[in-house]
Design a protein around this motif. Structure first.
Motif, mmCIF file in Angstrom:
data_model
loop_
_atom_site.group_PDB
_atom_site.id
_atom_site.type_symbol
_atom_site.label_atom_id
_atom_site.label_comp_id
_atom_site.label_asym_id
_atom_site.label_seq_id
_atom_site.Cartn_x
_atom_site.Cartn_y
_atom_site.Cartn_z
ATOM 1 N N ASP A 90 0.804 -1.227 0.000
ATOM 2 C CA ASP A 90 0.000 0.000 0.000
ATOM 3 C C ASP A 90 0.839 1.281 0.000
ATOM 4 O O ASP A 90 0.302 2.389 0.066
ATOM 5 N N GLY A 91 2.168 1.134 -0.074
ATOM 6 C CA GLY A 91 3.040 2.307 -0.115
ATOM 7 C C GLY A 91 3.207 3.022 1.211
ATOM 8 O O GLY A 91 3.786 4.105 1.278
ATOM 9 N N SER A 92 2.712 2.428 2.298
ATOM 10 C CA SER A 92 2.808 3.075 3.608
ATOM 11 C C SER A 92 4.185 2.847 4.227
ATOM 12 O O SER A 92 4.948 1.991 3.800
ATOM 13 N N GLY A 93 4.469 3.632 5.267
ATOM 14 C CA GLY A 93 5.728 3.478 5.994
ATOM 15 C C GLY A 93 6.908 3.967 5.176
ATOM 16 O O GLY A 93 6.770 4.718 4.213
ATOM 17 N N ARG A 150 9.927 11.027 14.241
ATOM 18 C CA ARG A 150 9.989 12.192 15.140
ATOM 19 C C ARG A 150 8.733 12.313 15.981
ATOM 20 O O ARG A 150 8.703 13.056 16.950
ATOM 21 N N PHE A 151 7.677 11.584 15.591
ATOM 22 C CA PHE A 151 6.368 11.710 16.228
ATOM 23 C C PHE A 151 5.895 10.370 16.774
ATOM 24 O O PHE A 151 6.400 9.323 16.405
ATOM 25 N N SER A 152 4.877 10.442 17.632
ATOM 26 C CA SER A 152 4.185 9.249 18.077
ATOM 27 C C SER A 152 3.305 8.778 16.917
ATOM 28 O O SER A 152 2.806 9.600 16.160
ATOM 29 N N PRO A 153 3.138 7.491 16.684
ATOM 30 C CA PRO A 153 3.533 6.392 17.554
ATOM 31 C C PRO A 153 4.963 5.889 17.358
ATOM 32 O O PRO A 153 5.488 5.191 18.201
ATOM 33 N N ASP A 168 9.071 15.712 4.563
ATOM 34 C CA ASP A 168 8.773 15.517 5.985
ATOM 35 C C ASP A 168 7.276 15.577 6.251
ATOM 36 O O ASP A 168 6.598 16.498 5.775
ATOM 37 N N ALA A 169 6.786 14.613 6.997
ATOM 38 C CA ALA A 169 5.398 14.653 7.458
ATOM 39 C C ALA A 169 5.294 15.663 8.595
ATOM 40 O O ALA A 169 6.286 15.979 9.259
ATOM 41 N N GLU A 170 4.103 16.155 8.828
ATOM 42 C CA GLU A 170 3.886 17.127 9.900
ATOM 43 C C GLU A 170 3.412 16.472 11.191
ATOM 44 O O GLU A 170 3.303 17.131 12.226
ATOM 45 N N SER A 213 0.157 9.409 9.575
ATOM 46 C CA SER A 213 0.276 8.470 8.457
ATOM 47 C C SER A 213 1.213 7.300 8.768
ATOM 48 O O SER A 213 1.520 6.509 7.879
ATOM 49 N N SER A 214 1.656 7.178 10.020
ATOM 50 C CA SER A 214 2.508 6.047 10.402
ATOM 51 C C SER A 214 1.730 4.742 10.311
ATOM 52 O O SER A 214 0.515 4.723 10.507
#
Length: 199
Positions: free
Chosen positions: A88-91, A99-102, A159-161, A165-166
């Motif tokens: 699915d193209g994730s990760g 840098r963020f949770s989770p 960079d994600a904000e 989307s993790s």
């Protein structure tokens, strides 16, 4: 520069080469094409690499015990890339979501706040590079500084904000699944998810 982690490299040449392949592939083509050309014009990759190499050398000299950040930077880059799913193209490295949770709180990422903090100085000196490119490039430089192969690298990760989307689960391989057979299959499943095979 002094090639401080030569002993590490001798023992870990094959894993470093495999990591290099994963790092080289961790920029998906669909994301890359829109960003690479513009980013290439503003990011002096060689200057960033030199700053990371100096950080590794300076830290090693301060330690004075023969250890260095090379393994830690390889681990950082691998843990960013190792969540990728071809399905699915994730990760993956794009987004620098660690840098963020989770992702920051996953047990598999314990201790990786240290290299991220150390790389803040590099980011301040080279604000044009994204965190996603910086974390990946730190792994590339670490492999090369340890005497490993030269790894092709291109910028363009964004960079994600947030960590929204993790992936829902960590997805990195566990060290032990209770038996050799189960552990082997588990590692295969993780790498198959990323698009690799047994070849």
């Amino acid at each position: 520069m002094m090639n401080a982690a030569a002993h590490f490299a001798i023992r870990h040449a094959a894993p470093a080469a495999a990591t290099g392949t994963l790092l080289a592939l961790s920029l998906s083509p669909s994301t890359a094409e829109a960003k690479v050309e513009a980013t290439n014009k503003t990011t002096d990759v060689q200057a960033v690499k030199k700053t990371i190499a100096a950080l590794i050398e300076d830290d090693m000299e301060r330690r004075g015990d023969g250890t260095s950040l090379t393994g830690t930077f390889v681990r950082l880059a691998w843990h960013c890339a190792g969540t990728y799913s071809k399905v699915d193209g994730s990760g993956g490295s794009n987004g620098a979501r660690m840098r963020f949770s989770p992702e920051a709180s996953w047990g598999a990422n314990a201790g990786l706040d240290l290299p991220r903090k150390l790389l803040e100085g590099v980011k301040e000196k080279h604000p044009e590079i994204s965190y996603a490119d910086l974390y990946t490039l730190a792994g590339v430089v670490a492999v090369e500084e340890a005497g490993g192969p030269k790894i092709p690298f291109r910028v363009g990760r964004t960079d994600a904000e947030s960590g929204e989307s993790s992936p829902k689960e960590c997805g990195l391989p566990d060290a032990d699944k209770g038996s050799r057979k189960s552990t082997t299959q588990h590692v295969r499943d993780v790498f198959y998810r990323m698009g690799f095979s047994d070849r």
